[in-house]
Design an enzyme around this catalytic site. Structure first.
Site, short mmCIF file in Angstrom:
data_model
loop_
_atom_site.label_atom_id
_atom_site.label_comp_id
_atom_site.label_asym_id
_atom_site.label_seq_id
_atom_site.Cartn_x
_atom_site.Cartn_y
_atom_site.Cartn_z
N ARG A 54 -2.49 2.66 38.26
CA ARG A 54 -2.54 1.66 37.21
C ARG A 54 -3.86 0.91 37.12
O ARG A 54 -4.46 0.80 36.04
CB ARG A 54 -1.42 0.60 37.41
CG ARG A 54 -0.09 0.99 36.90
CD ARG A 54 0.98 0.43 37.79
NE ARG A 54 0.87 1.09 39.07
CZ ARG A 54 1.46 2.27 39.34
NH1 ARG A 54 2.23 2.82 38.46
NH2 ARG A 54 1.29 2.87 40.50
N LYS A 83 -20.64 10.27 53.91
CA LYS A 83 -21.77 10.49 54.83
C LYS A 83 -22.07 9.24 55.64
O LYS A 83 -23.06 9.19 56.38
CB LYS A 83 -23.02 10.89 54.03
CG LYS A 83 -22.84 12.12 53.17
CD LYS A 83 -24.09 12.31 52.28
CE LYS A 83 -23.77 13.20 51.10
NZ LYS A 83 -24.78 13.08 50.05
N ARG A 104 -11.99 -1.42 44.51
CA ARG A 104 -10.81 -1.54 45.39
C ARG A 104 -11.21 -0.98 46.75
O ARG A 104 -11.85 0.06 46.84
CB ARG A 104 -9.62 -0.75 44.85
CG ARG A 104 -8.50 -0.67 45.87
CD ARG A 104 -7.23 -0.09 45.33
NE ARG A 104 -6.60 -1.01 44.39
CZ ARG A 104 -5.40 -0.79 43.85
NH1 ARG A 104 -4.73 0.31 44.15
NH2 ARG A 104 -4.88 -1.65 43.01
N1 CP Z 1 -0.30 -2.42 40.72
C1 CP Z 1 -1.28 -1.63 41.23
O1 CP Z 1 -2.27 -2.12 41.79
O2 CP Z 1 -1.04 -0.29 41.09
P1 CP Z 1 -2.05 0.86 41.56
O3 CP Z 1 -2.10 0.80 43.05
O4 CP Z 1 -1.46 2.13 41.03
O5 CP Z 1 -3.38 0.52 40.98
#
Ligand code: CP
Length: 318
Positions: A54, A83, A104
């Site tokens: 998402r 690496k 992320r």
């Molecule tokens: N809600 C959410 O962060 O979903 P994903 O991990 O699929 O990005």
């Protein structure tokens, strides 16, 4: 010092600024075509060191729907991270190619570290078990659309409150709106960390910790129930995960006892914590919520790139 309109922690901005993003998302939702050239010529870099469906795809779709383009990786093993390249160097390089970065990473504080070195704004798309601010904006848009307000809500949060970054971000944000109450439903092992309780206490926010999902559903007149996944990837042993994974499950029998206007939200992905037949209940909002994520990220990209948020306040503590 942060110089760009980074979004690492919603606390860097005011509820008025959050409301502005949510209101813009509502405008976009009404007529997305009006915004299709808004970010023409802009490039978004997505650095996903952890799996995502998402967040990654809604960010990418958001940028494409705004007329921009995207670069990045969704699997660090196909980049020079494999690496041994560190976050600082990767961020420095990609931020010299892109106008905005979305990252992320499994480590708490990684997005803040990236923002210190980046040459463009950085958005935190989840840093370990810490925060997930853009999920919270998604949750806020869903609440605003479905309940008409972000204040005077009674919210139950169920499942992994210890490692659940979506829960942490949401509590930090919604505790800044008047009259919100929280029912924290978890096992003692997965209870909310004390640093988030400290935030609630400092804001004089009403909350209660309980162990039973049934009790919360039948006894608390909830406006919204926020179910969360028990996150296997955050446990140090399989045994510990197995002890926790099936404790809370929302099914149609429980939904029959729930308030008629109690919506159900979940950041997704789900495993077994919501039975599939709950999906047919009109109170199940998690798929709508996931779609809302695209509109809110469109609004966020516009707000950051157009400097509508201003400089973030200096972050302190959490
Ligand atoms: N809600 C959410 O962060 O979903 P994903 O991990 O699929 O990005």
């Amino acid at each position: 010092m942060e110089t760009f309109s980074n979004l690492i922690d919603l606390d860097s901005y005011s509820p008025d600024e959050w409301n502005m993003i949510v209101e813009l998302a509502q405008q976009i939702q009404k007529n997305p075509a009006l915004y299709r050239s808004r970010c023409s010529g802009k490039i978004m870099g997505t650095l996903f060191y952890e799996p995502s469906t998402r967040t990654q795809m809604s960010f990418q779709t958001a940028m494409l729907r705004l007329g921009g383009t995207i670069i990045g990786f969704d699997n660090p093993s196909t980049s020079s991270v494999s690496k041994g390249e560190n976050i600082k160097d990767t961020t420095k390089i990609v931020s010299s190619y892109a106008d905005i970065l979305v990252m992320r990473n499994p480590y708490e504080g990684s997005a803040k570290a990236a923002a210190l070195t980046a040459d463009c704004p950085v958005i935190n798309a989840g840093d370990g078990g810490h925060l997930h601010p853009t999920q919270t904006l998604t949750d806020m848009l869903t609440l605003k659309n479905e309940k008409g307000r972000l204040d005077h809500l009674k919210i139950g949060l169920c499942g992994d409150l210890r490692y659940g970054r979506t829960v942490h971000s949401q509590l930090k944000a919604l505790s800044r709106y008047e009259g919100n109450e929280f029912i924290l439903i978890s096992t003692p092992e997965l209870a909310l960390p004390s640093y988030i309780k400290d935030v609630l206490n400092a804001r004089g926010c009403t909350y209660k910790e309980i162990y039973s999902l049934d009790e919360a559903i039948t006894g608390e007149s909830l406006d919204m129930l926020y179910m969360t996944r028990i996150q296997k990837e955050r446990f140090s042993s399989e045994e510990e995960y197995n002890r926790q994974k099936d404790v809370f499950r929302l099914d149609t029998e429980k939904m029959k006892k729930a308030p008629k206007d109690m919506i159900v939200m979940h950041p997704l992905p789900r495993v077994d914590e919501i039975a599939m037949d709950v999906d047919d209940d009109p109170r199940a909002m998690y798929f709508t919520q996931a779609k809302n994520g695209m509109f809110v990220r469109m609004a966020l990209i516009i707000s950051v790139l157009e400097g509508r948020l201003g400089a973030p306040k200096l972050l302190t503590g959490t």
